[in-house]
Design a protein around this motif. Structure first.
Motif, PDB file in Angstrom:
ATOM      1  N   PRO A   1       0.632  16.851   8.820  1.00 23.95           N
ATOM      2  CA  PRO A   1       1.353  15.542   9.365  1.00 23.95           C
ATOM      3  C   PRO A   1       0.443  14.258   9.094  1.00 23.95           C
ATOM      4  O   PRO A   1      -0.803  14.351   9.217  1.00 23.95           O
ATOM      5  CB  PRO A   1       2.075  15.948  10.568  1.00 23.95           C
ATOM      6  CG  PRO A   1       1.811  17.501  10.567  1.00 23.95           C
ATOM      7  CD  PRO A   1       0.681  17.929   9.709  1.00 23.95           C
ATOM      8  N   SER A   2       0.841  13.218   9.265  1.00 24.82           N
ATOM      9  CA  SER A   2       0.188  11.884   9.528  1.00 24.82           C
ATOM     10  C   SER A   2      -0.733  11.984  10.591  1.00 24.82           C
ATOM     11  O   SER A   2      -0.350  12.357  11.521  1.00 24.82           O
ATOM     12  CB  SER A   2       1.178  10.935   9.494  1.00 24.82           C
ATOM     13  OG  SER A   2       2.136  10.677   8.518  1.00 24.82           O
ATOM     14  N   ALA A   3      -1.838  11.583  10.424  1.00 27.54           N
ATOM     15  CA  ALA A   3      -2.864  11.278  11.574  1.00 27.54           C
ATOM     16  C   ALA A   3      -3.361  12.440  11.988  1.00 27.54           C
ATOM     17  O   ALA A   3      -3.407  12.784  13.210  1.00 27.54           O
ATOM     18  CB  ALA A   3      -2.469  10.317  12.717  1.00 27.54           C
TER      19      ALA A   3
ATOM     20  N   GLU B   1       4.299  15.726  -2.949  1.00 36.22           N
ATOM     21  CA  GLU B   1       3.972  16.460  -1.721  1.00 36.22           C
ATOM     22  C   GLU B   1       3.205  15.659  -0.829  1.00 36.22           C
ATOM     23  O   GLU B   1       2.459  14.768  -1.395  1.00 36.22           O
ATOM     24  CB  GLU B   1       3.271  17.815  -2.009  1.00 36.22           C
ATOM     25  CG  GLU B   1       4.466  18.923  -2.765  1.00 36.22           C
ATOM     26  CD  GLU B   1       5.589  19.291  -1.932  1.00 36.22           C
ATOM     27  OE1 GLU B   1       5.392  18.953  -0.454  1.00 36.22           O
ATOM     28  OE2 GLU B   1       6.409  19.384  -2.509  1.00 36.22           O
ATOM     29  N   HIS B   2       3.257  15.729   0.389  1.00 38.76           N
ATOM     30  CA  HIS B   2       2.324  15.136   1.463  1.00 38.76           C
ATOM     31  C   HIS B   2       1.040  15.690   1.549  1.00 38.76           C
ATOM     32  O   HIS B   2       0.684  16.339   2.732  1.00 38.76           O
ATOM     33  CB  HIS B   2       2.933  14.946   2.700  1.00 38.76           C
ATOM     34  CG  HIS B   2       2.451  13.954   3.702  1.00 38.76           C
ATOM     35  ND1 HIS B   2       2.863  14.091   4.941  1.00 38.76           N
ATOM     36  CD2 HIS B   2       1.773  12.823   3.537  1.00 38.76           C
ATOM     37  CE1 HIS B   2       2.278  12.829   5.644  1.00 38.76           C
ATOM     38  NE2 HIS B   2       1.608  12.330   4.815  1.00 38.76           N
ATOM     39  N   MET B   3       0.257  15.848   0.443  1.00 41.52           N
ATOM     40  CA  MET B   3      -0.887  16.390   0.584  1.00 41.52           C
ATOM     41  C   MET B   3      -2.111  15.770  -0.024  1.00 41.52           C
ATOM     42  O   MET B   3      -2.023  14.774  -0.935  1.00 41.52           O
ATOM     43  CB  MET B   3      -0.701  17.662  -0.443  1.00 41.52           C
ATOM     44  CG  MET B   3       0.151  18.608  -0.193  1.00 41.52           C
ATOM     45  SD  MET B   3       0.300  20.135  -1.364  1.00 41.52           S
ATOM     46  CE  MET B   3       1.657  21.193  -0.502  1.00 41.52           C
TER      47      MET B   3
ATOM     48  N   LYS C   1       4.353   3.756  -1.702  1.00 38.53           N
ATOM     49  CA  LYS C   1       3.590   5.058  -0.985  1.00 38.53           C
ATOM     50  C   LYS C   1       4.667   6.119  -0.483  1.00 38.53           C
ATOM     51  O   LYS C   1       5.078   6.837  -1.182  1.00 38.53           O
ATOM     52  CB  LYS C   1       2.758   4.361   0.258  1.00 38.53           C
ATOM     53  CG  LYS C   1       1.786   5.580   0.997  1.00 38.53           C
ATOM     54  CD  LYS C   1       0.878   4.678   1.991  1.00 38.53           C
ATOM     55  CE  LYS C   1      -0.020   5.820   2.622  1.00 38.53           C
ATOM     56  NZ  LYS C   1      -0.793   6.543   1.852  1.00 38.53           N
ATOM     57  N   LYS C   2       5.034   6.071   0.730  1.00 41.53           N
ATOM     58  CA  LYS C   2       6.024   6.833   1.291  1.00 41.53           C
ATOM     59  C   LYS C   2       7.406   6.941   0.803  1.00 41.53           C
ATOM     60  O   LYS C   2       8.027   7.883   0.149  1.00 41.53           O
ATOM     61  CB  LYS C   2       6.044   7.093   2.716  1.00 41.53           C
ATOM     62  CG  LYS C   2       4.679   7.203   3.654  1.00 41.53           C
ATOM     63  CD  LYS C   2       4.019   8.577   2.992  1.00 41.53           C
ATOM     64  CE  LYS C   2       2.722   8.652   3.469  1.00 41.53           C
ATOM     65  NZ  LYS C   2       2.275   8.725   4.513  1.00 41.53           N
ATOM     66  N   CYS C   3       7.881   5.748   0.346  1.00 42.50           N
ATOM     67  CA  CYS C   3       9.103   5.267  -0.114  1.00 42.50           C
ATOM     68  C   CYS C   3       9.308   5.840  -1.420  1.00 42.50           C
ATOM     69  O   CYS C   3      10.262   6.919  -1.725  1.00 42.50           O
ATOM     70  CB  CYS C   3       9.662   4.025  -0.031  1.00 42.50           C
ATOM     71  SG  CYS C   3       9.505   3.426   1.539  1.00 42.50           S
TER      72      CYS C   3
HETATM   73 MN    MN Z   1       0.422  10.361   5.185  1.00 45.41          MN
END
Ligand code: MN
Ligand code: SAT
Length: 580
Positions: free
Chosen positions: A247-249, A225-227, A205-207
């Motif tokens: 952003p997260s949450a 991207e975080h999209m 996931k993020k890593c």
């Molecule tokens: Mn996220």
């Protein structure tokens, strides 16, 4: 095992270092998954939920000190400190490897070492990339099976291709003092020790899909991207795809599964992804995107029949719940779900609202994407989907208008770089503090932000039909502390304007900070909102914005000479225009 010599060697080396009792190569089969689940039911790592209402659903209670990502012990290990940038914690690669070797030494004794081959993105997509995670956590294996294309098909692709991302993970002793998440972009390698939680442990996931992939994307000419990605279908059957960074949450999952309000008959929203987007210029000059994930790891609290009926519907079968509460008849429960009263909180203690919420604020569900009623078949398309618009957004009580469009790609990059948001429970640390979170990538960009913005700016040379860029803020509050915009399904009204702009159907009001909608062009039919409130949501307070541009300049200043001049030039234009 495998015909890939590099992989075989690496697994052997890790085996010698960590000394597990057994090594298991994951195939991703149903039988394998069932065995892992049964073993976790035996060990108590999984609790079975109500079989009638929630078949094949399980509850996992994490360690109480292991409930979120840990940014303060997340490092980017590049040989030059500046390559990681002021946006990252940095450690020298040799020092980091030595430290991690010490931690991993013998850490899997008495445990099974699982080898998880996985593919981020559709197995047959040229935009996809593969990795292998080694872990001693069966919880990680069953989660990775939902979150990625995991097992034999991924291994076959790894054997055909050159190079895969190596991720080594051990829960260690779950000691917060012995917890590190290390990234080595030059080696395409991740090492994570001491946490079993989400983004710390599900390394795809993020890593991988953000920190390592962002660095890889820079050298290969694409964007990680975080999209979220959604397709918006109008009554004529046309679909526009939108990628949006928050952003997260901050509601990415809700927006990705939005159900249009009653006024929008004939409109449909299709979910392609809720968290991560990989985009690449196509031959037609547009950006084409895939969601590298195969599942959702969403925030449970607040998910309800009102806020996200699609999510609620997908959660009654084949889902894993982490750190939620339980009702008397053994159903999962979280704050905001419904009127039920839980009996047990996320720690497994009798529920007492005075002591603890029932669900941890960052409690999560894991579920395969295919279970989502609005799931788009296009999420499986090897070439991806063409992106018409990119939307940036943050959680800002004040100042930032509901909606605006950038004046150009370059100005859009500035809008992304200047993003700020109030912090949430998704990471450990204070909640509700405004921090700069450029492109919602602050915790996830695997290299110096200055170079990252330069990479974004370079897309004017890479693609001839770039998406338009927008900025939104659903979270404006009035003086009494109430949200001014209803949000959730009504965000469709904002997306409709975005699509109208993409089709050249509406005009804008030029302002110093961007192109704002004319109030009359936002459809508020059926909404309980007056024109004064809408006016406030679309106002630009020049003196407050001058102050904001000062803060943006200060923030960007820490990137020094590496900062692209174009970005400062865009900021200067905004400031000059605000002064006028
Ligand atoms: Mn996220
Ligand atoms: O813990 S995760 O990084 O997977 C979730 C999030 O913070 O967005």
């Amino acid at each position: 095992m495998t015909s890939n010599e590099v992989l075989r060697q690496w697994v052997a080396e890790v085996g010698e270092l960590t000394r597990p009792d057994r090594i298991h190569w994951c195939t991703g089969s149903t039988e394998e998954n069932q065995q892992l689940i049964e073993a976790m039911l035996d060990s108590g790592a999984f609790l079975e939920l109500n079989k009638k209402t929630h078949p094949a659903c399980y509850l996992h209670r994490s360690d109480q000190d292991d409930v979120a990502r840990v940014e303060h012990v997340t490092f980017i290990c590049t040989s030059q400190r500046d390559d990681a940038g002021p946006n990252n914690h940095w450690m020298d690669p040799a020092a980091a490897k030595a430290k991690m070797n010490g931690l991993f030494e013998g850490c899997m004794q008495g445990r099974t070492l699982y080898v998880i081959p996985y593919c981020m993105g559709p197995i047959d997509s040229p935009l996809s990339r593969c990795g292998v995670e080694i872990t001693d956590s069966p919880y990680v294996v069953v989660n990775m099976r939902m979150m990625t294309r995991m097992g034999s098909a991924a291994l076959a692709r790894i054997e055909r291709e050159d190079g895969f991302v190596r991720g080594l993970h051990s829960i260690g002793e779950l000691d917060p003092e012995r917890r590190f998440i290390m990234h080595f972009p030059a080696d395409r390698m991740i090492q994570s020790f001491g946490s079993g939680y989400g983004g710390n442990a599900l390394l795809g996931k993020k890593c991988h899909a953000l920190r390592i992939a962002s660095a890889q994307a820079r050298t290969e000419g694409w964007l990680a991207e975080h999209m979220l990605i959604v397709g918006i279908e109008n009554p004529q059957g046309e679909i526009h795809y939108i990628a949006a960074a928050f952003p997260s949450a901050c509601g990415k999952t809700n927006l990705a599964m939005l159900i249009p309000p009653a006024e929008y008959e004939g409109w449909k929203v299709w979910t392609v992804g809720d968290d991560i987007c990989w985009m690449q210029p196509g031959e037609d000059g547009r950006l084409w995107a895939i969601n590298p994930e195969a599942g959702f790891f969403g925030v449970a609290p607040g998910t309800s029949e009102n806020t996200n009926p699609n999510a609620l519907a997908m959660l009654n079968e084949d889902a894993i719940f982490t750190n939620v509460g339980v009702t008397a008849d053994n159903q999962p429960w979280w704050e905001g779900k419904d009127d039920d009263v839980p009996v047990t909180d996320w720690k497994g203690k009798p529920f007492n609202a005075e002591v603890n919420p029932a669900a941890h604020p960052n409690s999560r569900f894991t579920v395969p994407m295919r279970r989502c009623p609005s799931y788009s078949e296009q999420a499986e398309a090897p070439r991806g989907v063409p992106i018409s618009a990119i939307v940036f957004g943050g959680r800002r009580e004040r100042l930032v208008p509901l909606l605006m469009e950038s004046k150009s790609w370059q100005h859009g990059v500035l809008l992304g770089a200047a993003m700020a948001s109030e912090t949430t429970a998704a990471a450990t640390g204070a909640v509700g503090v405004v921090r700069r979170d450029p492109m919602a990538m602050k915790p996830f960009c695997g290299y110096n932000f200055a170079d990252y913005w330069q990479h974004w700016l370079s897309f004017t040379d890479r693609a001839s039909q770039l998406p338009r860029i927008f900025h939104v803020n659903w979270f404006r509050k009035n003086d009494d502390g109430y949200f001014m915009w209803p949000g959730f399904g009504d965000n469709m009204r904002v997306l409709e304007w975005v699509i109208k702009r993409c089709k050249g159907e509406v005009d804008v009001c030029e302002t110093a900070i961007g192109q704002l909608p004319l109030a009359a062009d936002i459809n508020i039919n059926g909404l309980d909102i007056d024109s004064v409130t809408l006016g406030t949501l679309l106002e630009v307070d020049a003196s407050a914005w001058l102050d904001e541009t000062g803060q943006i300049r200060e923030y960007l200043g820490q990137y020094g000479d590496r900062l692209p001049h174009q970005l400062l030039a865009e900021l200067d234009k905004v400031a000059v225009s605000l002064q006028a």
